[in-house]
Motif scaffolding. Structure first.
Motif, PDB file in Angstrom:
ATOM      1  N   ALA A 181       0.837  -1.185   0.063  1.00  0.00           N
ATOM      2  CA  ALA A 181      -0.084   0.006   0.235  1.00  0.00           C
ATOM      3  C   ALA A 181       0.979   1.110  -0.073  1.00  0.00           C
ATOM      4  N   ALA A 182       0.258   2.314  -0.572  1.00  0.00           N
ATOM      5  CA  ALA A 182       1.164   3.595  -0.614  1.00  0.00           C
ATOM      6  C   ALA A 182       1.282   4.193   0.743  1.00  0.00           C
ATOM      7  N   GLU A 183       0.327   4.132   1.677  1.00  0.00           N
ATOM      8  CA  GLU A 183       0.457   4.557   2.802  1.00  0.00           C
ATOM      9  C   GLU A 183       0.048   3.538   4.106  1.00  0.00           C
ATOM     10  N   ARG A 184       0.579   3.777   5.105  1.00  0.00           N
ATOM     11  CA  ARG A 184       0.539   2.779   6.226  1.00  0.00           C
ATOM     12  C   ARG A 184       0.674   1.332   5.906  1.00  0.00           C
ATOM     13  N   ALA A 185       1.548   0.863   5.070  1.00  0.00           N
ATOM     14  CA  ALA A 185       1.824  -0.369   4.830  1.00  0.00           C
ATOM     15  C   ALA A 185       2.231  -1.179   5.831  1.00  0.00           C
ATOM     16  N   GLY A 186       1.490  -2.277   6.005  1.00  0.00           N
ATOM     17  CA  GLY A 186       1.560  -3.272   6.854  1.00  0.00           C
ATOM     18  C   GLY A 186       1.183  -3.010   8.576  1.00  0.00           C
ATOM     19  N   GLU A 187       0.562  -1.951   8.648  1.00  0.00           N
ATOM     20  CA  GLU A 187      -0.144  -1.373   9.808  1.00  0.00           C
ATOM     21  C   GLU A 187      -1.190  -2.269  10.323  1.00  0.00           C
ATOM     22  N   VAL A 188      -1.395  -2.774  11.499  1.00  0.00           N
ATOM     23  CA  VAL A 188      -2.478  -3.308  12.128  1.00  0.00           C
ATOM     24  C   VAL A 188      -3.459  -2.426  12.615  1.00  0.00           C
ATOM     25  N   VAL A 189      -4.860  -2.641  12.013  1.00  0.00           N
ATOM     26  CA  VAL A 189      -5.620  -1.832  12.264  1.00  0.00           C
ATOM     27  C   VAL A 189      -6.758  -2.420  13.183  1.00  0.00           C
ATOM     28  N   GLY A 190      -6.899  -3.623  13.322  1.00  0.00           N
ATOM     29  CA  GLY A 190      -7.817  -4.085  14.200  1.00  0.00           C
ATOM     30  C   GLY A 190      -7.771  -5.595  14.011  1.00  0.00           C
ATOM     31  N   PHE A 191      -9.096  -6.201  14.598  1.00  0.00           N
ATOM     32  CA  PHE A 191      -9.477  -7.670  14.514  1.00  0.00           C
ATOM     33  C   PHE A 191     -10.797  -7.819  13.375  1.00  0.00           C
ATOM     34  N   VAL A 192     -10.981  -9.382  12.960  1.00  0.00           N
ATOM     35  CA  VAL A 192     -11.970  -9.379  12.725  1.00  0.00           C
ATOM     36  C   VAL A 192     -12.652 -10.929  13.378  1.00  0.00           C
ATOM     37  N   CYS A 193     -13.804 -10.867  13.469  1.00  0.00           N
ATOM     38  CA  CYS A 193     -14.352 -12.167  14.195  1.00  0.00           C
ATOM     39  C   CYS A 193     -15.487 -12.741  13.491  1.00  0.00           C
ATOM     40  N   VAL A 194     -15.370 -14.364  13.149  1.00  0.00           N
ATOM     41  CA  VAL A 194     -16.272 -14.754  12.452  1.00  0.00           C
ATOM     42  C   VAL A 194     -16.871 -16.092  13.108  1.00  0.00           C
ATOM     43  N   LEU A 195     -18.025 -16.497  12.729  1.00  0.00           N
ATOM     44  CA  LEU A 195     -18.582 -17.769  13.411  1.00  0.00           C
ATOM     45  C   LEU A 195     -17.981 -18.754  12.312  1.00  0.00           C
ATOM     46  N   GLU A 196     -17.847 -20.113  12.946  1.00  0.00           N
ATOM     47  CA  GLU A 196     -17.326 -21.248  12.313  1.00  0.00           C
ATOM     48  C   GLU A 196     -18.365 -21.663  11.005  1.00  0.00           C
ATOM     49  N   SER A 197     -17.788 -21.808   9.801  1.00  0.00           N
ATOM     50  CA  SER A 197     -18.401 -21.987   8.603  1.00  0.00           C
ATOM     51  C   SER A 197     -17.636 -22.651   7.726  1.00  0.00           C
ATOM     52  N   GLY A 198     -18.378 -22.968   6.447  1.00  0.00           N
ATOM     53  CA  GLY A 198     -17.349 -23.298   5.204  1.00  0.00           C
ATOM     54  C   GLY A 198     -16.891 -22.134   4.545  1.00  0.00           C
ATOM     55  N   ASP A 199     -17.451 -21.002   4.939  1.00  0.00           N
ATOM     56  CA  ASP A 199     -17.001 -19.553   4.368  1.00  0.00           C
ATOM     57  C   ASP A 199     -16.303 -18.780   5.341  1.00  0.00           C
TER      58      ASP A 199
END
Length: 578
Positions: A181-199
């Motif tokens: 990315a042109a700016e903030r490359a590699g910066e961790v911005v947060g988390f995601v959380c998903v329910l178990e599924s095939g997707d």
């Protein structure tokens, strides 16, 4: 029947290539053998004197099954309700989560699956007997088995929505700006959380994209958010939990710490309501077998190795019942406890365990589950229960992902040891041949009727085209099909035709669940039966009155043939019973 032979052969080769150690053999070879086919005398289709003769077909094309294409689970759920297979419990009161009712076709399908299991596991074996133990047992049963102290799942609450989730079915990952990315490359911005599924990966990617947008990160053409490896919420540190969003609201830190939630349904027995009246609805059927082990040994002539089989209801207060009838709070189990001599020779007990895994894999194929959708997962040593020597799960590719269909565990003698200790009763087996007394070890194949039924439905669900018209059908194996055959009088305004059709219907009805349908044109009647999974449709027409022959139409191929009524009865019997 040729297709049945091919499926069995394919299943055996697939299983051997993926799971079997050298030299392992099936303990139940008959489960792979398809019923012998007969070659009934056929005649060319005679032209009917009615304008509405049974329609001929060029044969189905563009067949699509779960093997070939993704099937929407909603389509299967809709079909199940439309055709009277599965209804939501208390439907007029907007349902009751985790509970289901089974309609006219559903109860027949379930009964046929249970009957097939019982025939193959009990009636057709000389070393297995049956049992039907009570749903409510002495609370000491569940203390001895460890269920009171340890039968729990990790649970978390969403503080905002008040929803509850199983912590081991929530997965989280970090989200970072892509490295190019042109700016903030590699910066961790947060988390995601998903329910178990095939997707899960797709769901995480969608959340990550939204998270970057919310953080004001602009991506260039072809750039995507960098999502870390998904891990169970139970593995998150306190610092990570404070940043992981709730799947219900998306708010970071809204989930509580995981805590144990006991899955047993508690009830009261008798007139008192104090602690002494507390009992539980059984969470599994296996313990009733172990507590009756001595009774069975002393009242029958069984000798080790032998098995005790049981089919019965069980109840688990699931935190998040989901995926239709796959995970519900009231379900039915088909379990076998197969008792063997204890041995420390690893090759011996592994061969015994593997033989049962093979036999159970073959059985699922024999009732129509597609082998291409089956696989076997061997538990790693660190994932085993403390008492288990080995455990293998037969897995099925459901529309919502690959999940456990049946478990097969080598449990050692943990259960008998526990019950002997807590009850104070001697449960040792006296082996006359070895002149020894011991607590046998046990191999436990266990499958849920509901999961098996869902796998059967998913395997059978298909779409194709017949004469340019789209068709939805259930390709059930004749042995477990809810309706074995349907009898159609060509027209309903001819008394002799109706009487002849009724005679054939009554004749088949003495042995099987069959249907009689005189409404609408023949093509529509065929479609109704196809969607219900009926393997054979039999049309009684005006030629029947002259020469005694009828038209038999096969569901999957739509092939038609002329046969005498005696031949039809014999053919249906052979296809259903083998």
């Amino acid at each position: 029947r040729a297709m049945s032979h091919r499926k069995s052969a394919a299943a055996a080769m697939l299983f051997a290539a993926v799971t079997l150690p050298a030299g392992a053999r099936s303990a139940h070879a008959t489960a792979r053998a398809a019923a012998r086919a007969i070659a009934p005398r056929t005649r060319a289709l005679a032209s009917s004197s009615s304008a509405e003769a049974p329609p001929t077909s060029t044969g189905p094309v563009n067949l699509k099954t779960l093997v070939d294409t993704d099937v929407d689970m909603n389509d299967i759920v809709s079909l199940c309700k439309r055709r009277g297979i599965v209804y939501p419990s208390s439907d007029i009161y907007s349902g009751f989560a985790g509970f289901f009712d089974f309609g006219p076709l559903g109860v027949e399908l379930r009964n046929n699956i249970k009957r097939a299991w019982w025939q193959d596991m009990v009636h057709r074996r000389d070393d297995v007997v049956g049992l039907d133990s009570s749903i409510i047992a002495s609370p000491k049963t569940w203390e001895a088995s460890g269920h009171v102290a340890g039968f729990s799942d990790p649970m978390v609450d969403c503080k905002e929505s008040k929803q509850r989730f199983r912590a081991d079915q929530l997965f989280y990952a970090t989200v970072a700006v892509p490295d190019d990315a042109a700016e903030r490359a590699g910066e961790v911005v947060g988390f995601v959380c998903v329910l178990e599924s095939g997707d899960m990966a797709s769901d995480a990617a969608k959340q990550a994209k939204a998270l970057l947008k919310k953080a004001g990160v602009k991506l260039g053409p072809g750039q995507k958010a960098k999502v870390g490896e998904l891990a169970e919420f139970t593995e998150a540190t306190a610092e990570e939990r404070a940043q992981i969003p709730s799947p219900a609201t998306g708010t970071p830190g809204a989930l509580t710490e995981p805590r144990d939630f006991n899955l047993m349904f508690e009830t009261k027995v008798g007139a008192m309501t104090d602690a002494t009246s507390t009992a539980y609805l059984r969470p599994e059927t296996a313990q009733g077998i172990f507590t009756n082990f001595k009774n069975v040994v002393t009242t029958t002539r069984v000798k080790v190795p032998f098995g005790i089989a049981q089919i019965g209801k069980a109840f688990r207060n699931e935190i998040t019942p989901r995926n239709f009838i796959f995970r519900s709070r009231e379900f039915e189990q088909m379990e076998l406890e197969y008792f063997v001599r204890p041995t420390d020779v690893e090759d011996e007990w592994r061969a015994q365990h593997q033989a049962w895994v093979q036999a159970r894999f073959d059985w699922h194929v024999s009732i129509g589950i597609l082998p291409e959708l089956l696989s076997v997962d061997h538990h790693a040593p660190e994932k085993l229960a403390h008492y288990a020597r080995a455990c293998s799960d037969i897995m099925f590719k459901f529309p919502f992902g690959v999940q456990e269909l049946e478990g097969c565990a080598a449990r050692g003698n943990f259960d008998l040891t526990q019950h002997q200790t807590v009850s104070g009763k001697n449960l040792e087996y006296n082996d006359d041949e070895l002149k020894q007394k011991y607590l046998p070890h046990v191999i436990e194949p266990s499958v849920g009727v509901d999961r098996c039924m869902l796998a059967v439905i998913c395997s059978a669900y298909a779409e194709d085209e017949v004469n340019g018209e789209k068709r939805t059908l259930l390709r059930f194996h004749p042995r477990i099909a809810p309706v074995k055959a349907a009898v159609f009088p060509l027209v309903k305004n001819n008394a002799e035709l109706m009487s002849t059709a009724q005679d054939l219907y009554k004749r088949l009805q003495r042995r099987y669940n069959v249907a009689f349908d005189a409404g609408g044109n023949i093509g529509r009647r065929y479609r109704r039966m196809d969607e219900a999974g009926t393997p054979f449709c039999i049309t009684v027409d005006f030629d029947t009155l002259e020469d005694g022959t009828v038209t038999l139409r096969e569901r999957d191929s739509t092939d038609q043939r002329r046969m005498t009524m005696d031949e039809v009865v014999a053919y249906v019997s052979d296809q259903v019973d083998g």
